[in-house]
Design a protein around this motif. Sequence first.
Motif, PDB file in Angstrom:
ATOM      1  N   UNK A  48      32.903  52.740  14.930  1.00  0.00           N
ATOM      2  CA  UNK A  48      31.807  51.983  14.331  1.00  0.00           C
ATOM      3  C   UNK A  48      31.832  50.544  14.835  1.00  0.00           C
ATOM      4  N   UNK A  49      33.018  49.964  14.888  1.00  0.00           N
ATOM      5  CA  UNK A  49      33.142  48.577  15.353  1.00  0.00           C
ATOM      6  C   UNK A  49      32.690  48.452  16.796  1.00  0.00           C
ATOM      7  N   UNK A  50      33.048  49.438  17.632  1.00  0.00           N
ATOM      8  CA  UNK A  50      32.649  49.302  19.036  1.00  0.00           C
ATOM      9  C   UNK A  50      31.153  49.552  19.200  1.00  0.00           C
ATOM     10  N   UNK A  51      30.559  50.391  18.336  1.00  0.00           N
ATOM     11  CA  UNK A  51      29.110  50.603  18.416  1.00  0.00           C
ATOM     12  C   UNK A  51      28.374  49.326  18.016  1.00  0.00           C
ATOM     13  N   UNK A  52      28.816  48.696  16.919  1.00  0.00           N
ATOM     14  CA  UNK A  52      28.116  47.477  16.490  1.00  0.00           C
ATOM     15  C   UNK A  52      28.338  46.326  17.465  1.00  0.00           C
ATOM     16  N   UNK A  53      29.393  46.420  18.293  1.00  0.00           N
ATOM     17  CA  UNK A  53      29.522  45.370  19.314  1.00  0.00           C
ATOM     18  C   UNK A  53      28.919  45.812  20.644  1.00  0.00           C
ATOM     19  N   UNK A  54      28.110  46.866  20.600  1.00  0.00           N
ATOM     20  CA  UNK A  54      27.289  47.150  21.773  1.00  0.00           C
ATOM     21  C   UNK A  54      27.816  48.196  22.736  1.00  0.00           C
ATOM     22  N   UNK A  55      28.774  49.013  22.307  1.00  0.00           N
ATOM     23  CA  UNK A  55      29.257  50.069  23.199  1.00  0.00           C
ATOM     24  C   UNK A  55      28.124  51.060  23.465  1.00  0.00           C
ATOM     25  N   UNK A  56      28.027  51.549  24.699  1.00  0.00           N
ATOM     26  CA  UNK A  56      26.921  52.437  25.039  1.00  0.00           C
ATOM     27  C   UNK A  56      27.148  53.846  24.491  1.00  0.00           C
ATOM     28  N   UNK A  57      26.457  54.182  23.405  1.00  0.00           N
ATOM     29  CA  UNK A  57      26.609  55.510  22.820  1.00  0.00           C
ATOM     30  C   UNK A  57      25.243  56.020  22.393  1.00  0.00           C
ATOM     31  N   UNK A  58      25.099  57.353  22.369  1.00  0.00           N
ATOM     32  CA  UNK A  58      23.828  57.956  21.967  1.00  0.00           C
ATOM     33  C   UNK A  58      23.891  58.536  20.563  1.00  0.00           C
ATOM     34  N   UNK A  59      25.067  59.065  20.213  1.00  0.00           N
ATOM     35  CA  UNK A  59      25.227  59.738  18.917  1.00  0.00           C
ATOM     36  C   UNK A  59      26.514  59.242  18.271  1.00  0.00           C
ATOM     37  N   UNK A  60      26.472  59.062  16.946  1.00  0.00           N
ATOM     38  CA  UNK A  60      27.686  58.704  16.216  1.00  0.00           C
ATOM     39  C   UNK A  60      27.902  59.713  15.100  1.00  0.00           C
ATOM     40  N   UNK A  61      29.063  60.349  15.101  1.00  0.00           N
ATOM     41  CA  UNK A  61      29.430  61.268  14.025  1.00  0.00           C
ATOM     42  C   UNK A  61      30.668  60.701  13.365  1.00  0.00           C
ATOM     43  N   UNK A  62      30.549  60.306  12.095  1.00  0.00           N
ATOM     44  CA  UNK A  62      31.644  59.626  11.411  1.00  0.00           C
ATOM     45  C   UNK A  62      32.306  60.555  10.407  1.00  0.00           C
ATOM     46  N   UNK A  63      33.511  60.202  10.009  1.00  0.00           N
ATOM     47  CA  UNK A  63      34.250  61.029   9.057  1.00  0.00           C
ATOM     48  C   UNK A  63      34.029  60.564   7.628  1.00  0.00           C
TER      49      UNK A  63
END
Lengths: 273, 284
Positions: free
Chosen positions: A92-107
Amino acid sequence: MTRSARRTRRMLPLAGVGVAALLALSACSSSDGSTPAKADSSGSASPKLSGTVTVFAAASLKESFTTLGRQFEQQHPGTKVAFNFGGSDTLAASITSGAPADVFAAASPKTMAIVTDKKDTASAPSTFARNQLEIATLPGNPDKVASLKDLTDPELKVVLCDKTVPCGAAAQKVLDAGGIKVTPVSYEQDVKAALNKVELKEADASLVYKTDVKSAAGKVQGVEFPESKDAINDYPIAPLKNSKNADAAAAFIALVKSADGQKVLAQAGFLKP
Amino acid sequence: MTELKQPAAARPGKGGPRRPRVRAARRGVPLPLLVPGLLAMAFLLVPLLALLVRAPWRSLPSQLASTEVWQALQLSLISATAATAVALVLGVPLAWLLARTEFPGRGLVRALVTLPLVLPPVVGGVALLLALGRNGIVGKSLDAWFGITLPFTTAGVVVAEAFVAMPFLVISVEGTLRAADPRYEEAATTLGASRFTAFRRVTLPLIAPGIAAGAVLAWARALGEFGATITFAGNFPGRTQTMPLAVYLALQNDPEAAIALSLILLAVSIAVLAGLRDRWMTGA
């Protein structure tokens, strides 16, 4: 030999050490070898999917999502699913800092909220699976662990997940619900690390997910306990706003939630949403 | 740490870099060296500056006041120093063996000894578990004969850090030994000193700067060690939670705290290293 020549000779190895130091320090970063795919800008309504879908997924989804990724690639030739598995918070932290991702599945919904709070999801997250805690013990359960209370035995080396990661929060919840105080030898950084410590026989017991016990395939033994009902974890999934491959992302999420996807998840030990 | 009002523009704080004093023209700095050199400097310093600019200066005092931070910092300093001591006691003799004795397969041994430098730290941690863990090749006997278990203990932290940091010291000291003139030792032995006495009284003083440089490198590496530590020693506040572990876990739910902790670690290590430099790094 002149003095200056000797000094140069003495400096050379030091320079070498400096280079080696740089090399070694660079080994400390986490790997994220995924590159965003080129968006297929055909713009048609039902395009032929292509390119890479980058999926950031909780560590506990590793086995089931890897299988689903292979299925997806077979169903849509020309696509590639790239995974980045890790602790949900780190992801989550890397997504909010702009990591290039298309889908996030969290626990956990809480870790998904980190991303939705920053408005980084393209649409609202939906729950696709649920997971329950189990006690992982050594094969054959030599310490005769039968209940959550048995983990309070000071002779027993117990590892828990750190409270900052979902499995740790869930563990805290069931322990609190049972009014049980466990002093572990370590708070591990993610659920796989907690499981590994038991697999390697360094710890006697750990609180991990049912799915992790299953994935360890006999290297640990699971012990169910009634308090686990108090902390059943919802797994949310969402497409991300900065996705370079929105169509493929949507298709992957559809696969996860389809009957086929649910079957794979159930085989891995997940409960139905 | 002084309280800084955050300026809109990135103004380097106290720890910021000084403008490099370029003596133009007279000595003539060639452009092909100057440009990449300055680029390298910017590359190394800008991330640190970003940390300083984004630092939560306001919450820094309250971060400092928390006992967990002090515990982690204390543990970090103690374990890094202990790991450096272990590396010195074992590593200097090893460097001497590699530099001064002939034995078959010496090159191979040297390569193997420096492997932890390139091994991913987490793998290093797993390797340590397989060797020294409760169920490990050596650890099993340690447990059975002496009741010693290293994982999840502070000693385990020191072991993990020493494993990763010692190669730095060995390479550094071995290089210095190779560069040092062996004739001084030989002269000492012909004058009746034993080989060990010659090492102690002649060689050691001769290579002291190299040892110091290696020790500082090893200490810095041990201080920042994360992967091997969390894998081998686990993470328990006050016992095995060093500063990098605390930073990593703080990053999970409170990035600001993580930045503050990193700054504390940076400040302490810079202070220690600067102090050492004044002490005995002069002329090295």
